[in-house]
Design an enzyme around this catalytic site. Structure first.
Site, PDB file in Angstrom:
ATOM      1  N   GLY A 111      88.332  31.203  33.513  1.00  0.00           N
ATOM      2  CA  GLY A 111      88.493  32.552  34.052  1.00  0.00           C
ATOM      3  C   GLY A 111      87.233  33.047  34.728  1.00  0.00           C
ATOM      4  O   GLY A 111      87.288  33.676  35.796  1.00  0.00           O
ATOM      5  N   CYS A 112      86.098  32.764  34.115  1.00  0.00           N
ATOM      6  CA  CYS A 112      84.818  33.207  34.678  1.00  0.00           C
ATOM      7  C   CYS A 112      84.522  32.482  35.991  1.00  0.00           C
ATOM      8  O   CYS A 112      83.985  33.078  36.928  1.00  0.00           O
ATOM      9  CB  CYS A 112      83.694  32.987  33.674  1.00  0.00           C
ATOM     10  SG  CYS A 112      83.938  33.932  32.155  1.00  0.00           S
ATOM     11  N   THR A 113      84.894  31.215  36.055  1.00  0.00           N
ATOM     12  CA  THR A 113      84.705  30.449  37.281  1.00  0.00           C
ATOM     13  C   THR A 113      85.545  31.041  38.405  1.00  0.00           C
ATOM     14  O   THR A 113      85.053  31.239  39.524  1.00  0.00           O
ATOM     15  CB  THR A 113      85.047  28.971  37.059  1.00  0.00           C
ATOM     16  OG1 THR A 113      84.127  28.437  36.094  1.00  0.00           O
ATOM     17  CG2 THR A 113      84.961  28.161  38.338  1.00  0.00           C
TER      18      THR A 113
END
Length: 162
Positions: free
Chosen positions: A54-56
């Site tokens: 998700g952060c990527t």
């Protein structure tokens, strides 16, 4: 039983609201350069962990839209508990644009009322005004839509002459 509310209070977000003075703490980006949180619109997007899926996705979208943010006079910084070296690897591996701010002691997270559980920050995004005020807060954001939502709001502000 009294200990439980005290313990839960450790994870409760501080009450900041639009119009409040932004906590303009001194900060450095992941490469050790000073970050000025004053003088222009600033987007601070807090995220749980570098290199997670998700952060990527969130970081890549902010990077793709970075020229638009710049055109509108905004600077963009991702903030996480990750140490600087891990953030640098994240930036370099994905060729990300914008900045990253390491917050391993949780100073920025606490100041902005971002929840932290074992060093994983909640996904909260703040837009700071050039005057150093909280312009808008998004809590618990969708990592796949966050950058687009913030950019659309910033475009609306600029169209209104702000």
């Amino acid at each position: 039983m009294r200990a439980l509310p005290l313990l839960l209070g450790l994870f409760r977000a501080q009450a900041l609201a639009p119009g409040d003075k932004a906590p303009l703490l001194e900060a450095q980006d992941s490469y050790g350069r000073p970050v000025n949180l004053r003088g222009s619109y600033v987007v601070l997007w807090f995220y749980p962990k570098a290199k997670s899926p998700g952060c990527t996705a969130q970081a890549k979208r902010y990077s793709e839209l970075y020229p638009e943010f710049q055109r509108l006079g905004a600077r963009v910084y991702g903030v996480s508990h990750d140490p600087a070296r891990e953030q640098c690897d994240f930036v370099e591996k994905l060729a990300l644009r914008g900045g990253m701010i390491p917050d391993p002691q949780g100073r920025l997270a606490r100041a902005y009322g971002v929840r932290s559980f074992f060093g994983f920050y909640s996904r909260d995004t703040f837009l700071l005004s050039p005057e150093g005020r909280i312009e808008r807060i998004w809590r618990g954001v969708n990592p796949f839509k966050d950058a687009d939502t913030v950019l659309a709001y910033l475009k609306e502000l600029r169209e209104k002459g702000r």
